[in-house]
Design an enzyme around this catalytic site. Sequence first.
Site, PDB file in Angstrom:
ATOM      1  N   CYS A  40     -12.482 -21.834 -11.733  1.00 36.19           N
ATOM      2  CA  CYS A  40     -11.617 -20.867 -12.414  1.00 36.19           C
ATOM      3  C   CYS A  40     -12.280 -20.247 -13.632  1.00 36.19           C
ATOM      4  CB  CYS A  40     -10.308 -21.532 -12.826  1.00 36.19           C
ATOM      5  SG  CYS A  40     -10.512 -22.858 -14.055  1.00 36.19           S
ATOM      6  N   GLU A  87      -6.080 -22.038  -4.712  1.00 37.46           N
ATOM      7  CA  GLU A  87      -5.487 -22.121  -6.051  1.00 37.46           C
ATOM      8  C   GLU A  87      -6.479 -21.615  -7.079  1.00 37.46           C
ATOM      9  OE1 GLU A  87      -5.441 -24.495  -9.908  1.00 37.46           O
ATOM     10  OE2 GLU A  87      -6.879 -24.527  -8.254  1.00 37.46           O
ATOM     11  N   ARG A 130       1.472 -25.205 -17.266  1.00 38.14           N
ATOM     12  CA  ARG A 130       0.232 -24.986 -16.522  1.00 38.14           C
ATOM     13  C   ARG A 130       0.495 -24.001 -15.387  1.00 38.14           C
ATOM     14  NH1 ARG A 130      -4.275 -28.119 -16.840  1.00 38.14           N
ATOM     15  NH2 ARG A 130      -5.862 -27.845 -15.247  1.00 38.14           N
ATOM     16  N   ARG A 132      -0.529 -21.419 -12.542  1.00 41.94           N
ATOM     17  CA  ARG A 132      -1.630 -21.164 -11.623  1.00 41.94           C
ATOM     18  C   ARG A 132      -1.141 -20.245 -10.508  1.00 41.94           C
ATOM     19  NH1 ARG A 132      -4.037 -22.855 -15.249  1.00 41.94           N
ATOM     20  NH2 ARG A 132      -5.670 -24.466 -15.342  1.00 41.94           N
TER      21      ARG A 132
END
Length: 287
Positions: A40, A87, A130, A132
């Site tokens: 990421c 993801e 969090r 995502r």
Amino acid sequence: MAQITYYANFGEIPFGDITKKETRRWIPDAFDVLCGGFPCQPFSIAGVTKKNSMGRMHGFEDEKQGNLFFYIAEIIERHRPKAIFLENVKNLLSHNRGNTFKIIKEILTNLGYSFHYRILDGKYFVPQHRERVFMVGFDSEVFHYGEEFSFPDMPVKDLKVKDILMEDVDTKYTLSDQLWRYLQEYANKHKANGNGFGFGIADLEGITRTMSARYYKDGSEILIAQKYRNPRRLTPRECALLQGYPDEFIIPVSDTQAYRQFGNSVVVPLIEAIGKCIVNAIKRNFE
């Protein structure tokens, strides 16, 4: 090091670097679901800012990290799994004015897969903010774009940081006077410049900031206040719990490695919830 942790808990060693031909030869010819989380950092807000400041490329132009997606696409094309589950950070959607995400979607749809995506927050499963982006696709040659899939509804829970904290914590996790002074000065400097950068003292009755892979450096994004002492970092066990790992999860590596691994991890119960929806969609197609 992540392979060591995986083996300690599941008795299997992941094959390793999929950019290497010898690794890809170990991939089974047929399997139902491909799960992937390409790095990421090339797409995250912090990662892009850091790379820009260093004059380095980010996104797909980051040769070391940004191109891993194309290896995933190659595996999908070669093996045709029934479903794919990817993801990444939320910033993937806006990176390079949305072009990065557009390319990812086009590649997967051109391979003949449907494309579902949604931004979900792990805070509904663990006491941590969090967000995502999750991407799910189904092979059109099998499902003909008629799969019955939807992302899971988020549960309503009263989650609190204090519920994952240990009672007796070694003093080695308490910040030194020097580090604590540095973090305060750093925060004051950015506040004076109108920026919001700085350390974060966790609200024990609420949820934390997002834990990052750099947590091992100073723990600044999630600090726990202590009476008559400087704040402390979370312990590796608390980091595991903050990501939704069970109490019995084995941590066989050093604290530094554990912080890196849990900072890079997904929120386990959220992944489980999405995974169940994928599996159910596959099952319904073959009933």
